[in-house]
Design a protein around this motif. Structure first.
Motif, short mmCIF file in Angstrom:
data_model
loop_
_atom_site.label_atom_id
_atom_site.label_comp_id
_atom_site.label_asym_id
_atom_site.label_seq_id
_atom_site.Cartn_x
_atom_site.Cartn_y
_atom_site.Cartn_z
N MET A 1 82.22 71.86 39.07
CA MET A 1 81.19 71.15 38.28
C MET A 1 80.22 72.18 37.67
SD MET A 1 78.62 68.12 39.53
CE MET A 1 77.50 67.36 38.37
N SER A 2 79.97 72.05 36.35
CA SER A 2 79.12 73.02 35.67
C SER A 2 77.66 72.79 36.00
CB SER A 2 79.34 72.93 34.15
OG SER A 2 79.00 71.64 33.69
N GLU A 3 76.86 73.84 35.86
CA GLU A 3 75.42 73.75 36.10
C GLU A 3 74.77 72.92 35.00
OE1 GLU A 3 74.23 78.00 38.03
OE2 GLU A 3 74.87 78.02 35.93
N LYS A 4 73.75 72.17 35.37
CA LYS A 4 73.02 71.41 34.37
C LYS A 4 72.20 72.37 33.52
CE LYS A 4 72.65 67.03 36.81
NZ LYS A 4 71.74 65.95 37.29
N LYS A 5 72.21 72.13 32.21
CA LYS A 5 71.54 73.03 31.28
C LYS A 5 70.10 72.60 31.03
CE LYS A 5 75.57 74.74 28.78
NZ LYS A 5 76.50 74.41 29.87
N ILE A 6 69.21 73.59 31.00
CA ILE A 6 67.82 73.34 30.65
C ILE A 6 67.35 74.45 29.71
CG2 ILE A 6 67.04 74.47 32.79
CD1 ILE A 6 64.52 72.66 32.63
N VAL A 7 66.77 74.06 28.59
CA VAL A 7 66.25 75.00 27.61
C VAL A 7 64.73 75.06 27.76
CG1 VAL A 7 65.91 75.48 25.16
CG2 VAL A 7 68.13 74.68 25.97
N LEU A 8 64.20 76.26 27.87
CA LEU A 8 62.77 76.48 28.11
C LEU A 8 62.10 77.00 26.84
CD1 LEU A 8 63.18 78.30 31.55
CD2 LEU A 8 62.91 75.84 31.13
N VAL A 9 61.05 76.30 26.41
CA VAL A 9 60.38 76.62 25.14
C VAL A 9 58.97 77.13 25.42
CG1 VAL A 9 59.78 75.76 22.85
CG2 VAL A 9 61.70 74.73 24.11
N HIS A 10 58.67 78.33 24.95
CA HIS A 10 57.36 78.94 25.16
C HIS A 10 56.30 78.32 24.26
CE1 HIS A 10 57.44 81.23 21.33
NE2 HIS A 10 58.74 81.31 21.55
N GLY A 11 55.06 78.72 24.48
CA GLY A 11 53.94 78.17 23.72
C GLY A 11 53.39 79.12 22.66
N TYR A 12 52.23 78.75 22.17
CA TYR A 12 51.52 79.48 21.12
C TYR A 12 51.18 80.91 21.56
CZ TYR A 12 47.39 80.77 18.30
OH TYR A 12 46.49 81.41 17.52
N ILE A 69 71.59 68.21 27.68
CA ILE A 69 70.64 69.30 27.89
C ILE A 69 69.26 68.72 28.18
CG2 ILE A 69 69.50 71.29 26.82
CD1 ILE A 69 71.95 71.56 24.99
N THR A 70 68.56 69.33 29.13
CA THR A 70 67.15 69.00 29.37
C THR A 70 66.29 70.02 28.64
OG1 THR A 70 67.44 67.91 31.51
CG2 THR A 70 65.33 68.96 31.12
N LEU A 71 65.19 69.55 28.07
CA LEU A 71 64.26 70.43 27.35
C LEU A 71 62.93 70.47 28.09
CD1 LEU A 71 64.87 69.14 23.70
CD2 LEU A 71 66.10 70.96 24.91
N ALA A 72 62.42 71.67 28.33
CA ALA A 72 61.11 71.82 28.98
C ALA A 72 60.26 72.76 28.14
CB ALA A 72 61.26 72.36 30.40
N GLY A 73 59.08 72.31 27.75
CA GLY A 73 58.22 73.13 26.90
C GLY A 73 56.85 73.33 27.50
N HIS A 74 56.36 74.54 27.42
CA HIS A 74 55.01 74.84 27.87
C HIS A 74 54.06 74.79 26.68
CE1 HIS A 74 51.70 77.86 28.81
NE2 HIS A 74 51.53 76.91 29.71
N ILE A 95 70.33 65.07 24.37
CA ILE A 95 69.20 65.44 25.23
C ILE A 95 69.08 64.45 26.38
CG2 ILE A 95 66.74 65.96 25.31
CD1 ILE A 95 68.52 67.79 23.48
N ASP A 96 69.02 64.98 27.58
CA ASP A 96 68.93 64.13 28.77
C ASP A 96 67.49 63.77 29.08
OD1 ASP A 96 69.47 62.77 31.10
OD2 ASP A 96 69.62 64.58 32.32
N LYS A 97 66.68 64.79 29.37
CA LYS A 97 65.28 64.57 29.73
C LYS A 97 64.39 65.61 29.06
CE LYS A 97 66.17 62.37 34.20
NZ LYS A 97 67.64 62.38 34.13
#
Length: 217
Positions: A1-12, A69-74, A95-97
């Motif tokens: 089973m593959s790892e769940k993907k999460i993309v991390l987005v930086h801030g200003y 893909i899950t997206l997480a942004g700071h 996009i999942d979450k």
């Protein structure tokens, strides 16, 4: 089973390097964590959204079966994510979450002050314009999408910026501005704006939300 993907987005005023510690923690928790580098200093967020779309299209092409893909942004990164979903609805099905970390979802008080009293600064650092409450209001609601949205706020205030806030805040963003009507779960952590996305505990709460659609389990 593959790892769940999460993309991390930086801030200003930051680059992908600012998300490297969170990437490390998420990998330790078993996720395929990916950082993205976006122009969030001298351009308004529309340009960052366009580049984010191109970045995600490449990742989406490599998804298997019904993988998402899950997206997480700071901070401002969270606004990029929100606007991406609105501007490119056909891609939202991949996009999942979404997790918004210290994101000024109703606008930023400091950006409003700087824009109104030091007008030369946002002419150079144009991303600031996008953080003004009036401009953030132009980002449409995500209500009605299939995507679960969680928001994390910090409440460790800064000494220098304290006079700019009338309520609980992390030194850059108020707790009230992080919490808004579209989110499915919300949590406040005892960290300031510059450390909240670099804490192992934050990574654990993100993992909880990905797995269970809530931060506390």
């Amino acid at each position: 089973m593959s790892e769940k993907k999460i993309v991390l987005v930086h801030g200003y005023l930051r680059t992908h390097r600012d998300m490297r510690r969170l990437k490390k923690y998420m990998k330790e928790l078993g996720y395929d964590a990916i950082c993205v580098n976006l122009p969030l200093t001298f351009d308004e967020i529309d340009k960052a959204v366009e580049e984010f779309k191109l970045f995600l299209e490449e990742k989406i092409m490599k998804l298997k079966n019904e993988e998402k893909i899950t997206l997480a942004g700071h901070s401002t990164g969270g606004l990029v994510i929100r606007k991406f979903i609105i501007d490119y609805p056909k891609l939202s099905k991949y996009i999942d979450k979404i997790i918004l970390i210290a994101t000024p979802n109703t606008g930023n008080e400091l950006a409003e002050f700087i824009t109104e009293y030091f007008y030369i600064i946002p002419r150079i650092f144009k991303t600031l314009r996008s953080l003004h409450p009036e401009n953030v209001k132009k980002i449409s609601s995500l209500d009605g999408t299939h995507i679960n949205i969680g928001a994390i706020a910090g409440n460790e205030p800064g000494i220098i910026t304290k006079p700019f806030f009338k309520s609980e805040n992390d030194g850059k963003v108020s707790v009230d501005s992080v919490k808004y009507e579209d989110i499915d779960d919300f949590i406040v952590l005892p960290y300031n704006h510059f450390e909240i996305h670099k804490r192992r505990k934050t990574a654990k709460y993100i993992s909880n939300f990905i797995e269970y659609s809530r931060f506390r389990i």
